[in-house]
Enzyme design. Sequence first.
Site, PDB file in Angstrom:
ATOM      1  N   ASN A 178      -4.545   6.851  12.309  1.00 51.49           N
ATOM      2  CA  ASN A 178      -3.519   6.708  13.350  1.00 51.49           C
ATOM      3  C   ASN A 178      -2.367   5.840  12.855  1.00 51.49           C
ATOM      4  O   ASN A 178      -1.518   5.449  13.655  1.00 51.49           O
ATOM      5  CB  ASN A 178      -4.133   6.085  14.614  1.00 51.49           C
ATOM      6  CG  ASN A 178      -5.061   7.065  15.307  1.00 51.49           C
ATOM      7  OD1 ASN A 178      -4.649   8.163  15.660  1.00 51.49           O
ATOM      8  ND2 ASN A 178      -6.327   6.685  15.483  1.00 51.49           N
ATOM      9  N   ASP A 221      -9.722   3.505   4.185  1.00 45.08           N
ATOM     10  CA  ASP A 221      -9.827   2.153   4.726  1.00 45.08           C
ATOM     11  C   ASP A 221      -9.311   1.223   3.643  1.00 45.08           C
ATOM     12  O   ASP A 221      -9.701   1.329   2.474  1.00 45.08           O
ATOM     13  CB  ASP A 221     -11.257   1.789   5.136  1.00 45.08           C
ATOM     14  CG  ASP A 221     -11.216   0.646   6.146  1.00 45.08           C
ATOM     15  OD1 ASP A 221     -10.624   0.828   7.227  1.00 45.08           O
ATOM     16  OD2 ASP A 221     -11.740  -0.449   5.853  1.00 45.08           O
ATOM     17  N   SER A 222      -8.417   0.361   4.027  1.00 45.09           N
ATOM     18  CA  SER A 222      -7.713  -0.408   3.016  1.00 45.09           C
ATOM     19  C   SER A 222      -7.409  -1.803   3.517  1.00 45.09           C
ATOM     20  O   SER A 222      -7.578  -2.103   4.695  1.00 45.09           O
ATOM     21  CB  SER A 222      -6.418   0.315   2.632  1.00 45.09           C
ATOM     22  OG  SER A 222      -5.721   0.729   3.789  1.00 45.09           O
ATOM     23  N   PHE A 249       5.100  -1.213   4.585  1.00 43.43           N
ATOM     24  CA  PHE A 249       4.507  -1.653   5.853  1.00 43.43           C
ATOM     25  C   PHE A 249       3.510  -2.779   5.567  1.00 43.43           C
ATOM     26  O   PHE A 249       3.289  -3.157   4.418  1.00 43.43           O
ATOM     27  CB  PHE A 249       3.822  -0.481   6.582  1.00 43.43           C
ATOM     28  CG  PHE A 249       2.581   0.050   5.894  1.00 43.43           C
ATOM     29  CD1 PHE A 249       2.680   0.868   4.785  1.00 43.43           C
ATOM     30  CD2 PHE A 249       1.311  -0.279   6.368  1.00 43.43           C
ATOM     31  CE1 PHE A 249       1.545   1.363   4.145  1.00 43.43           C
ATOM     32  CE2 PHE A 249       0.165   0.216   5.738  1.00 43.43           C
ATOM     33  CZ  PHE A 249       0.287   1.032   4.627  1.00 43.43           C
ATOM     34  N   GLY A 250       2.931  -3.296   6.642  1.00 44.68           N
ATOM     35  CA  GLY A 250       1.822  -4.244   6.513  1.00 44.68           C
ATOM     36  C   GLY A 250       2.168  -5.469   5.677  1.00 44.68           C
ATOM     37  O   GLY A 250       3.181  -6.148   5.904  1.00 44.68           O
ATOM     38  N   TYR A 251       1.344  -5.733   4.686  1.00 39.03           N
ATOM     39  CA  TYR A 251       1.497  -6.928   3.841  1.00 39.03           C
ATOM     40  C   TYR A 251       2.437  -6.686   2.651  1.00 39.03           C
ATOM     41  O   TYR A 251       2.538  -7.545   1.770  1.00 39.03           O
ATOM     42  CB  TYR A 251       0.126  -7.384   3.330  1.00 39.03           C
ATOM     43  CG  TYR A 251      -0.846  -7.778   4.440  1.00 39.03           C
ATOM     44  CD1 TYR A 251      -0.858  -9.081   4.949  1.00 39.03           C
ATOM     45  CD2 TYR A 251      -1.719  -6.845   4.990  1.00 39.03           C
ATOM     46  CE1 TYR A 251      -1.731  -9.442   5.972  1.00 39.03           C
ATOM     47  CE2 TYR A 251      -2.600  -7.196   6.015  1.00 39.03           C
ATOM     48  CZ  TYR A 251      -2.594  -8.488   6.498  1.00 39.03           C
ATOM     49  OH  TYR A 251      -3.449  -8.849   7.516  1.00 39.03           O
ATOM     50  N   ASP A 252       3.096  -5.535   2.611  1.00 33.35           N
ATOM     51  CA  ASP A 252       3.979  -5.234   1.468  1.00 33.35           C
ATOM     52  C   ASP A 252       5.012  -6.336   1.198  1.00 33.35           C
ATOM     53  O   ASP A 252       5.275  -6.657   0.030  1.00 33.35           O
ATOM     54  CB  ASP A 252       4.700  -3.893   1.676  1.00 33.35           C
ATOM     55  CG  ASP A 252       3.790  -2.709   1.409  1.00 33.35           C
ATOM     56  OD1 ASP A 252       2.717  -2.890   0.806  1.00 33.35           O
ATOM     57  OD2 ASP A 252       4.154  -1.592   1.814  1.00 33.35           O
ATOM     58  N   ARG A 257      -3.470   2.802  -3.156  1.00 32.59           N
ATOM     59  CA  ARG A 257      -3.683   4.108  -2.488  1.00 32.59           C
ATOM     60  C   ARG A 257      -3.414   5.257  -3.454  1.00 32.59           C
ATOM     61  O   ARG A 257      -4.102   6.276  -3.419  1.00 32.59           O
ATOM     62  CB  ARG A 257      -2.768   4.176  -1.256  1.00 32.59           C
ATOM     63  CG  ARG A 257      -2.987   5.388  -0.379  1.00 32.59           C
ATOM     64  CD  ARG A 257      -2.421   5.206   1.021  1.00 32.59           C
ATOM     65  NE  ARG A 257      -3.114   4.153   1.737  1.00 32.59           N
ATOM     66  CZ  ARG A 257      -2.589   2.932   2.000  1.00 32.59           C
ATOM     67  NH1 ARG A 257      -1.354   2.651   1.638  1.00 32.59           N
ATOM     68  NH2 ARG A 257      -3.301   2.036   2.613  1.00 32.59           N
ATOM     69  N   LYS A 292       6.421   2.332  -5.420  1.00 26.96           N
ATOM     70  CA  LYS A 292       5.129   1.841  -4.916  1.00 26.96           C
ATOM     71  C   LYS A 292       4.046   2.903  -5.112  1.00 26.96           C
ATOM     72  O   LYS A 292       2.936   2.608  -5.558  1.00 26.96           O
ATOM     73  CB  LYS A 292       5.242   1.451  -3.429  1.00 26.96           C
ATOM     74  CG  LYS A 292       3.906   0.959  -2.868  1.00 26.96           C
ATOM     75  CD  LYS A 292       3.913   0.663  -1.377  1.00 26.96           C
ATOM     76  CE  LYS A 292       2.488   0.382  -0.894  1.00 26.96           C
ATOM     77  NZ  LYS A 292       2.342   0.335   0.563  1.00 26.96           N
TER      78      LYS A 292
HETATM   79  P1  ITT Z   1      -6.264   3.798  10.414  1.00 28.26           P
HETATM   80  O1  ITT Z   1      -7.589   3.085  10.399  1.00 28.26           O
HETATM   81  O2  ITT Z   1      -6.011   4.566  11.653  1.00 28.26           O
HETATM   82  O3  ITT Z   1      -6.043   4.612   9.155  1.00 28.26           O
HETATM   83  P2  ITT Z   1      -5.243   1.107  10.158  1.00 28.26           P
HETATM   84  O4  ITT Z   1      -3.890   0.506  10.005  1.00 28.26           O
HETATM   85  O5  ITT Z   1      -6.145   0.515  11.223  1.00 28.26           O
HETATM   86  O6  ITT Z   1      -5.088   2.668  10.379  1.00 28.26           O
HETATM   87  P3  ITT Z   1      -7.047   0.098   8.165  1.00 28.26           P
HETATM   88  O7  ITT Z   1      -8.096  -0.187   9.147  1.00 28.26           O
HETATM   89  O8  ITT Z   1      -7.425   0.716   6.847  1.00 28.26           O
HETATM   90  O9  ITT Z   1      -5.941   1.069   8.767  1.00 28.26           O
HETATM   91  O10 ITT Z   1      -6.252  -1.263   7.905  1.00 28.26           O
HETATM   92  C1  ITT Z   1      -5.397  -1.325   6.857  1.00 28.26           C
HETATM   93  C2  ITT Z   1      -4.467  -2.507   7.035  1.00 28.26           C
HETATM   94  O11 ITT Z   1      -4.327  -3.140   5.763  1.00 28.26           O
HETATM   95  C3  ITT Z   1      -3.087  -2.033   7.446  1.00 28.26           C
HETATM   96  O12 ITT Z   1      -2.928  -2.016   8.850  1.00 28.26           O
HETATM   97  C4  ITT Z   1      -2.195  -3.041   6.740  1.00 28.26           C
HETATM   98  O13 ITT Z   1      -2.114  -4.211   7.512  1.00 28.26           O
HETATM   99  C5  ITT Z   1      -2.986  -3.344   5.460  1.00 28.26           C
HETATM  100  N1  ITT Z   1      -2.612  -2.426   4.369  1.00 28.26           N
HETATM  101  C6  ITT Z   1      -3.342  -1.402   3.857  1.00 28.26           C
HETATM  102  N2  ITT Z   1      -2.655  -0.751   2.896  1.00 28.26           N
HETATM  103  C7  ITT Z   1      -1.479  -1.376   2.813  1.00 28.26           C
HETATM  104  C8  ITT Z   1      -0.339  -1.158   2.023  1.00 28.26           C
HETATM  105  O14 ITT Z   1      -0.249  -0.152   1.163  1.00 28.26           O
HETATM  106  N3  ITT Z   1       0.690  -1.978   2.187  1.00 28.26           N
HETATM  107  C9  ITT Z   1       0.638  -3.007   3.065  1.00 28.26           C
HETATM  108  N4  ITT Z   1      -0.381  -3.270   3.873  1.00 28.26           N
HETATM  109  C10 ITT Z   1      -1.450  -2.446   3.741  1.00 28.26           C
END
Ligand code: ITT
Length: 202
Positions: free
Chosen positions: A8, A69-70, A150-153, A179, A173
């Site tokens: 999602n 899952d990341s 996005f995220g911690y980038d 990934r 990237k």
């Molecule tokens: P889905 O489970 O629906 O795929 P999610 O965002 O909840 O979406 P995760 O549980 O795998 O996904 O959490 C991954 C989090 O880790 C994500 O929300 C970011 O905060 C961080 N993250 C993962 N990959 C990243 C990336 O390439 N760059 C930056 N932050 C990343």
Amino acid sequence: MKLLIASNNKNKIKEIREILNDYNLEILSLDDLGIDVEVIEDADTFEGNARKKAHEIYSIANIPTIADDSGLMVDALDDKPGVHSARYAGPSCSYSDNNNKLLSELSNKPKPHRAKFVSVINFKSAEYDEIFEGYFEGEIVESPRGSYGFGYDPVFKPDGYDLTFAELSSEEKNKISHRSRSLQKLKEFLKTITDCNCQTII
Ligand code: ITT
């Protein structure tokens, strides 16, 4: 061959589409199929959560499915935020809430702040249930930089670069990221189970 992405997270879906776009796949999202499901991610490993997401969505859609899952693992924080990366600062936190929490926890720790991004992909189909892992190491910078990704980038500077992931273009990237590494392994696997036109034998 159809491949459903059980996620999602729109940023993650975009990256997966970009990384797999040199492969002859019909990539579908949950939105494309009108599937509105939020899988509870309560496993304590990336692999466990990836399997949970892929299996639950596969059981609904019956289309070969991948879940990623990341997250980010920081040495000085005993590998946190880890599997809690998405909601590190609380249930409905923003990406910047997470980054601020991370930076404040690191403020009194000695530098450099070594860290790695991890991506674990589960591929689930009728016959296969495979795991592919990728990671990329680097350092957490002092304050967020850049607006891509996005995220911690914005707080992660990959080894070998002076820029954060959020200062690199998506093409840059995607050449090196955790990934892209896990998905490269998925692509190698898909080659072994499909013909050269990606006509499925699964
Ligand atoms: P889905 O489970 O629906 O795929 P999610 O965002 O909840 O979406 P995760 O549980 O795998 O996904 O959490 C991954 C989090 O880790 C994500 O929300 C970011 O905060 C961080 N993250 C993962 N990959 C990243 C990336 O390439 N760059 C930056 N932050 C990343």
